[in-house]
Write a protein that holds these residues in place. Structure first.
Motif, PDB file in Angstrom:
ATOM      1  N   ASP A  41       0.843  -1.186   0.000  1.00 23.50           N
ATOM      2  CA  ASP A  41       0.000   0.000   0.000  1.00 23.50           C
ATOM      3  C   ASP A  41       0.881   1.240   0.000  1.00 23.50           C
ATOM      4  OD1 ASP A  41       0.820   0.505   2.645  1.00 23.50           O
ATOM      5  OD2 ASP A  41      -1.180   0.243   3.509  1.00 23.50           O
ATOM      6  N   SER A  42       0.264   2.393   0.082  1.00 23.56           N
ATOM      7  CA  SER A  42       1.014   3.649   0.006  1.00 23.56           C
ATOM      8  C   SER A  42       1.930   3.864   1.209  1.00 23.56           C
ATOM      9  CB  SER A  42       0.045   4.826  -0.142  1.00 23.56           C
ATOM     10  OG  SER A  42      -0.856   4.847   0.948  1.00 23.56           O
ATOM     11  N   ALA A  43       1.719   3.091   2.278  1.00 22.25           N
ATOM     12  CA  ALA A  43       2.574   3.199   3.460  1.00 22.25           C
ATOM     13  C   ALA A  43       3.603   2.075   3.527  1.00 22.25           C
ATOM     14  CB  ALA A  43       1.703   3.192   4.719  1.00 22.25           C
ATOM     15  N   GLY A  44       3.644   1.230   2.487  1.00 25.98           N
ATOM     16  CA  GLY A  44       4.601   0.128   2.467  1.00 25.98           C
ATOM     17  C   GLY A  44       4.118  -1.133   3.139  1.00 25.98           C
ATOM     18  N   VAL A  45       2.842  -1.175   3.535  1.00 27.35           N
ATOM     19  CA  VAL A  45       2.252  -2.349   4.165  1.00 27.35           C
ATOM     20  C   VAL A  45       1.696  -3.260   3.064  1.00 27.35           C
ATOM     21  CG1 VAL A  45       0.402  -3.138   5.718  1.00 27.35           C
ATOM     22  CG2 VAL A  45       1.675  -1.045   6.238  1.00 27.35           C
ATOM     23  N   SER A  46       1.846  -4.558   3.240  1.00 25.57           N
ATOM     24  CA  SER A  46       1.352  -5.511   2.246  1.00 25.57           C
ATOM     25  C   SER A  46      -0.172  -5.478   2.156  1.00 25.57           C
ATOM     26  CB  SER A  46       1.803  -6.924   2.599  1.00 25.57           C
ATOM     27  OG  SER A  46       1.213  -7.866   1.722  1.00 25.57           O
ATOM     28  N   LEU A  47      -0.674  -5.276   0.919  1.00 27.35           N
ATOM     29  CA  LEU A  47      -2.106  -5.379   0.658  1.00 27.35           C
ATOM     30  C   LEU A  47      -2.491  -6.833   0.436  1.00 27.35           C
ATOM     31  CD1 LEU A  47      -2.651  -2.428  -1.831  1.00 27.35           C
ATOM     32  CD2 LEU A  47      -3.443  -2.559   0.528  1.00 27.35           C
ATOM     33  N   SER A  73      -3.572   0.813 -11.874  1.00 24.59           N
ATOM     34  CA  SER A  73      -3.587   1.282 -10.490  1.00 24.59           C
ATOM     35  C   SER A  73      -2.406   0.739  -9.681  1.00 24.59           C
ATOM     36  CB  SER A  73      -4.910   0.935  -9.811  1.00 24.59           C
ATOM     37  OG  SER A  73      -5.036  -0.456  -9.669  1.00 24.59           O
ATOM     38  N   ILE A  74      -1.603  -0.091 -10.307  1.00 23.70           N
ATOM     39  CA  ILE A  74      -0.429  -0.642  -9.634  1.00 23.70           C
ATOM     40  C   ILE A  74       0.810  -0.110 -10.320  1.00 23.70           C
ATOM     41  CG2 ILE A  74       0.856  -2.744  -9.084  1.00 23.70           C
ATOM     42  CD1 ILE A  74      -1.842  -4.183  -8.904  1.00 23.70           C
ATOM     43  N   GLY A  75       1.698   0.452  -9.520  1.00 22.60           N
ATOM     44  CA  GLY A  75       2.953   0.983 -10.055  1.00 22.60           C
ATOM     45  C   GLY A  75       4.145   0.266  -9.466  1.00 22.60           C
ATOM     46  N   LYS A  76       5.262   0.389 -10.124  1.00 25.68           N
ATOM     47  CA  LYS A  76       6.511  -0.224  -9.653  1.00 25.68           C
ATOM     48  C   LYS A  76       7.315   0.854  -8.962  1.00 25.68           C
ATOM     49  CE  LYS A  76       9.796  -3.561 -10.166  1.00 25.68           C
ATOM     50  NZ  LYS A  76      10.116  -4.098  -8.880  1.00 25.68           N
ATOM     51  N   THR A  77       7.695   0.606  -7.714  1.00 23.67           N
ATOM     52  CA  THR A  77       8.514   1.553  -6.956  1.00 23.67           C
ATOM     53  C   THR A  77       9.834   0.880  -6.599  1.00 23.67           C
ATOM     54  OG1 THR A  77       7.787   0.871  -4.753  1.00 23.67           O
ATOM     55  CG2 THR A  77       6.397   2.479  -5.909  1.00 23.67           C
ATOM     56  N   ASP A  78      10.694   1.604  -5.919  1.00 20.01           N
ATOM     57  CA  ASP A  78      11.957   1.012  -5.506  1.00 20.01           C
ATOM     58  C   ASP A  78      11.762  -0.074  -4.446  1.00 20.01           C
ATOM     59  OD1 ASP A  78      11.132   2.865  -3.632  1.00 20.01           O
ATOM     60  OD2 ASP A  78      13.146   3.636  -3.218  1.00 20.01           O
ATOM     61  N   LYS A  79      10.593  -0.124  -3.805  1.00 25.40           N
ATOM     62  CA  LYS A  79      10.291  -1.151  -2.803  1.00 25.40           C
ATOM     63  C   LYS A  79       9.517  -2.326  -3.390  1.00 25.40           C
ATOM     64  CE  LYS A  79      10.257   2.052   1.050  1.00 25.40           C
ATOM     65  NZ  LYS A  79       9.498   2.615   2.154  1.00 25.40           N
ATOM     66  N   GLY A  80       9.073  -2.204  -4.626  1.00 24.42           N
ATOM     67  CA  GLY A  80       8.284  -3.257  -5.261  1.00 24.42           C
ATOM     68  C   GLY A  80       7.026  -2.679  -5.871  1.00 24.42           C
ATOM     69  N   PHE A  81       6.034  -3.511  -6.066  1.00 22.85           N
ATOM     70  CA  PHE A  81       4.771  -3.069  -6.643  1.00 22.85           C
ATOM     71  C   PHE A  81       3.902  -2.462  -5.556  1.00 22.85           C
ATOM     72  CE2 PHE A  81       6.199  -6.327  -9.626  1.00 22.85           C
ATOM     73  CZ  PHE A  81       6.091  -5.624 -10.811  1.00 22.85           C
ATOM     74  N   ALA A  82       3.240  -1.349  -5.883  1.00 24.69           N
ATOM     75  CA  ALA A  82       2.446  -0.637  -4.883  1.00 24.69           C
ATOM     76  C   ALA A  82       1.217   0.016  -5.497  1.00 24.69           C
ATOM     77  CB  ALA A  82       3.312   0.432  -4.209  1.00 24.69           C
ATOM     78  N   MET A  83       0.253   0.284  -4.610  1.00 24.64           N
ATOM     79  CA  MET A  83      -0.951   1.039  -4.959  1.00 24.64           C
ATOM     80  C   MET A  83      -1.009   2.268  -4.073  1.00 24.64           C
ATOM     81  SD  MET A  83      -3.958  -1.790  -5.471  1.00 24.64           S
ATOM     82  CE  MET A  83      -5.163  -0.485  -5.600  1.00 24.64           C
ATOM     83  N   ALA A  84      -1.639   3.311  -4.544  1.00 28.14           N
ATOM     84  CA  ALA A  84      -1.772   4.550  -3.787  1.00 28.14           C
ATOM     85  C   ALA A  84      -3.019   4.504  -2.920  1.00 28.14           C
ATOM     86  CB  ALA A  84      -1.820   5.741  -4.733  1.00 28.14           C
TER      87      ALA A  84
END
Length: 180
Positions: A41-47, A73-84
């Motif tokens: 998620d946007s805070a780095g917690v696993s959805l 709705s899913i983007g790739k960040t330096d921490k992995g795949f994430a949603m806002a």
């Protein structure tokens, strides 16, 4: 009901999240997660983890629900795949969609409504319904089923997880219909 949830939730909820995801989760590379990948998620917690991927939707298994989201709705960040979206927001959206789907099905549980099996075979007609049970008139008599056994298919038709064979097995051999 899970299919109705998937359709309802995917259609109404997460299209706006696509724009947020692009802003809040900067894409470092155009990539699509694969089955089993963790979505944050946007805070780095696993959805949850990716259950399936199609061009139309990525289904995230949150552990309590399977939630289809548009791939955008899913983007790739330096921490992995994430949603806002936060996990709390996603859980609240799923709960809201489930409640809405349940209310829509319950509104259809009225006398005269035809009921089919999940496979589409006609099963009977609703005779009566209350907050806990639906009385279904079948070719072999009336039977009371828990309201939770009913849902709607993608076209909105009322269906039940109970099969004709299940009903036959539950009916007394004398021909009288059980009415708990």
């Amino acid at each position: 009901m899970k299919h109705a949830l998937a359709l309802t939730f995917g259609a109404m909820m997460l299209v706006p999240a696509a724009a947020q995801a692009q802003q809040a989760a900067p894409t470092t590379a155009a990539a699509t997660p694969t089955v089993g990948a963790t979505i944050l998620d946007s805070a780095g917690v696993s959805l949850g983890t990716v259950d399936s991927v199609t061009p139309q939707a990525i289904v995230i298994n949150t552990g309590t629900a399977k939630v289809p989201v548009p791939p955008t709705s899913i983007g790739k960040t330096d921490k992995g795949f994430a949603m806002a979206m936060t996990k709390a927001d996603l859980d609240a959206a799923v709960a809201g969609a489930q409640a809405q789907a349940k209310a829509a099905v319950n509104a259809k549980l009225v006398p005269g409504t035809a009921v089919s099996t999940v496979a589409g075979a006609p099963l009977g007609t609703i005779k009566a319904a209350d907050a806990q049970y639906v009385t279904l008139t079948t070719a072999k008599g009336d039977v009371k089923l828990p309201i939770a056994a009913f849902s709607a298919n993608a076209s909105g038709q009322v269906i039940t997880s109970v099969t004709a064979a299940d009903l036959d097995a539950a009916m007394p051999k004398t021909g009288a219909a059980p009415t708990k």
